[in-house]
Design a protein around this motif. Structure first.
Motif, PDB file in Angstrom:
ATOM      1  N   ARG A   1      23.889  59.967  27.942  1.00 33.35           N
ATOM      2  CA  ARG A   1      22.755  59.120  27.609  1.00 33.35           C
ATOM      3  C   ARG A   1      22.882  57.848  28.438  1.00 33.35           C
ATOM      4  O   ARG A   1      23.871  57.138  28.338  1.00 33.35           O
ATOM      5  N   VAL A   2      21.885  57.574  29.284  1.00 32.46           N
ATOM      6  CA  VAL A   2      21.913  56.421  30.181  1.00 32.46           C
ATOM      7  C   VAL A   2      20.732  55.515  29.853  1.00 32.46           C
ATOM      8  O   VAL A   2      19.594  55.978  29.800  1.00 32.46           O
ATOM      9  N   TYR A   3      21.001  54.225  29.641  1.00 34.06           N
ATOM     10  CA  TYR A   3      19.903  53.306  29.344  1.00 34.06           C
ATOM     11  C   TYR A   3      20.247  51.909  29.852  1.00 34.06           C
ATOM     12  O   TYR A   3      21.421  51.534  29.965  1.00 34.06           O
ATOM     13  N   PRO A   4      19.223  51.111  30.187  1.00 34.26           N
ATOM     14  CA  PRO A   4      19.470  49.749  30.677  1.00 34.26           C
ATOM     15  C   PRO A   4      19.835  48.812  29.537  1.00 34.26           C
ATOM     16  O   PRO A   4      19.279  48.894  28.443  1.00 34.26           O
ATOM     17  N   THR A   5      20.778  47.912  29.810  1.00 32.20           N
ATOM     18  CA  THR A   5      21.199  46.929  28.807  1.00 32.20           C
ATOM     19  C   THR A   5      20.719  45.521  29.150  1.00 32.20           C
ATOM     20  O   THR A   5      20.653  44.667  28.274  1.00 32.20           O
TER      21      THR A   5
ATOM     22  N   SER B   1      19.523  41.798  39.045  1.00 30.00           N
ATOM     23  CA  SER B   1      20.743  42.344  38.441  1.00 30.00           C
ATOM     24  C   SER B   1      20.355  43.196  37.244  1.00 30.00           C
ATOM     25  O   SER B   1      19.612  42.739  36.362  1.00 30.00           O
ATOM     26  N   VAL B   2      20.832  44.430  37.227  1.00 33.26           N
ATOM     27  CA  VAL B   2      20.492  45.357  36.147  1.00 33.26           C
ATOM     28  C   VAL B   2      21.776  45.996  35.638  1.00 33.26           C
ATOM     29  O   VAL B   2      22.625  46.426  36.428  1.00 33.26           O
ATOM     30  N   GLY B   3      21.930  46.019  34.311  1.00 33.36           N
ATOM     31  CA  GLY B   3      23.083  46.659  33.696  1.00 33.36           C
ATOM     32  C   GLY B   3      22.681  47.959  33.023  1.00 33.36           C
ATOM     33  O   GLY B   3      21.578  48.075  32.481  1.00 33.36           O
ATOM     34  N   PHE B   4      23.570  48.941  33.071  1.00 32.48           N
ATOM     35  CA  PHE B   4      23.323  50.240  32.448  1.00 32.48           C
ATOM     36  C   PHE B   4      24.530  50.661  31.633  1.00 32.48           C
ATOM     37  O   PHE B   4      25.676  50.352  31.995  1.00 32.48           O
ATOM     38  N   ARG B   5      24.277  51.356  30.550  1.00 31.83           N
ATOM     39  CA  ARG B   5      25.354  51.925  29.750  1.00 31.83           C
ATOM     40  C   ARG B   5      25.228  53.449  29.773  1.00 31.83           C
ATOM     41  O   ARG B   5      24.133  53.997  29.632  1.00 31.83           O
ATOM     42  N   VAL B   6      26.371  54.096  29.956  1.00 27.76           N
ATOM     43  CA  VAL B   6      26.417  55.555  29.975  1.00 27.76           C
ATOM     44  C   VAL B   6      27.259  56.021  28.801  1.00 27.76           C
ATOM     45  O   VAL B   6      28.454  55.698  28.714  1.00 27.76           O
TER      46      VAL B   6
END
Length: 426
Positions: free
Chosen positions: A314-318, A341-346
């Motif tokens: 499951r990948v989504y932007p934080t 700047s974009v952060g993502f959580r996997v």
């Protein structure tokens, strides 16, 4: 076998996240000697005169020319100046501070120059009119675009960098020098980007079963020119989805600026933006924008960024934050700097721990001139689907950038580069 995670088209902002992410290849940011044929290089750090804190992203401009660069997040700069301009001054400009002007002849070429800026204050005497309708200011700002921004085609030289971090560690860096052909702001035509040279490298030991790629890179960075692409942030229709507040007044280069806060209305549930606009009080030109995307609606935010993800993850932007900066020359404002700047959580279904990735891309215009030729041919221009790490070579050459101006890397990146370089030399 590595699995690709694709981060896709960001329809509300800039087509920006035409961003496909892939944890990839770090470019080594080596620097040439302080003096090379025809140019002299100056290095320094800019801080607040009282707090001694670094002033990130300060503009560094050679007066009377279009030669410029931008400090990194640690307030450090590197500036290469053609020797015929060594009799000129260099200006250090930061919003909320008095601009410092220093003769280039007074800067040292064999040491780090320390520049301090003093905070500025605005007296009520200077403010003739204190408007009660900030939304009106923003609408007038948009209407004045064709008057305030360059009404002629120009070509720009720009330095571009994109990085990827896995957790706190840098694992990827790609750098390039670009030619940009910008059409007049009144022209409804997309600006064009051409690669001059670039390089990449990576810390392969930190790459795991997930690989990220960033698609669009320099083309997306050019699209962050929100006055050229006003629909990227808000236009005459979407502006109704926002509320505005005049939060303060400040100065830069002795120009008074409105600081206007904006956020999406509570009744709007799609992912939009919130942040600050810095609007020149006299001309109503946007001089700088700092803003974030609201990614609290995880499902819709994911749909904007993620094009394809591996099964079992499951990948989504934080988080997603942006800076756009403009410079004025001869009464016209020009796109000067942009950072996203974009952060993502996997989250993996069969793993207890998740992984955080952070990608940053920035572009700084280092020189420009009025266009003498037609726009680049279609065969020369970078496409919105470009993946820079696939388009450039990775190698180490201390003179790689020659006389082009680049942005100094932050200290953690420098450490990562040295470590990667050692691994590649084994």
């Amino acid at each position: 076998m590595k699995t690709n995670a694709y981060v896709g088209k960001f329809s509300y902002g800039f087509r920006l996240a035409s961003m496909i992410l892939l944890a990839a290849f770090l470019s080594i940011s080596a620097f040439s000697a302080n003096k090379s044929d025809g140019t002299t290089r100056f290095e320094g750090v800019i801080t607040d005169s009282k707090s001694k804190e670094a002033l990130a992203f300060t503009n560094v401009i050679v007066a009377g020319t279009n030669i410029a660069t931008v400090c990194n997040s640690d307030g450090e700069f590197s500036l290469k100046v053609p020797n015929e301009h060594l009799d000129k001054n260099v200006m250090f400009s930061h919003i909320g501070y008095q601009t410092a002007t220093v003769p280039l002849r007074e800067l040292k070429t064999n040491e780090i120059n320390k520049i301090t800026l003093n905070m500025t204050s605005v007296s009520l005497v200077e403010v003739n009119v204190f408007p009660s309708d900030p939304e009106r200011i923003v609408r007038d700002m948009m209407r004045q675009r064709d008057h305030n921004y360059s009404d002629f085609a120009n070509t720009k030289t720009a330095f571009y960098r994109e990085t990827i971090k896995k957790g706190r560690n840098y694992v990827s860096l790609t750098e390039a020098v670009l030619d940009i052909f910008k059409f007049p702001y009144s022209a409804m035509r997309d600006d064009r980007v051409k690669l001059i040279l670039g390089r990449k490298s990576a810390d392969y030991e930190k790459l795991d079963t997930l690989v990220f790629k960033l698609q669009g890179g320099p083309v997306s960075a050019v699209m962050l020119d929100i006055m050229k692409e006003p629909y990227a942030l808000f236009d005459d229709e979407t502006i109704r989805d926002y509320s505005f507040e005049l939060s303060n007044i400040t100065k830069v280069d002795d120009r008074l600026l409105y600081i206007i806060d904006f956020k999406q209305r509570e009744s709007v549930d799609k992912p939009l933006f919130y942040g600050k606009l810095y609007v020149d009080m006299e001309s109503l030109a946007l001089t700088r924008a700092e803003f974030n995307m609201d990614v609290s609606n995880r499902e819709e935010a994911t749909a904007l960024f993620i094009r394809r993800k591996p099964s079992g993850a499951r990948v989504y932007p934080t988080e997603a934050s942006y800076i756009v900066d403009y410079r004025i020359t001869d009464g016209k404002w020009h796109y000067g700097y942009a950072r996203a700047s974009v952060g993502f959580r996997v989250n993996w279904k069969k793993k207890l721990l998740n992984t955080n990735y952070y990608t940053t891309m920035e572009m700084a215009v280092t020189d420009w001139k009025i266009a003498e030729d037609q726009a680049f041919k279609a065969s020369e221009r970078l496409k919105p689907t470009i993946i820079m790490e696939d388009a450039v070579e990775g190698f180490n050459d201390p003179d790689f950038w020659g006389d082009y101006n680049v942005i100094e890397p932050e200290q953690p990146i420098e450490n990562a580069i040295k470590r990667i370089q050692r691994n590649l030399d084994k």
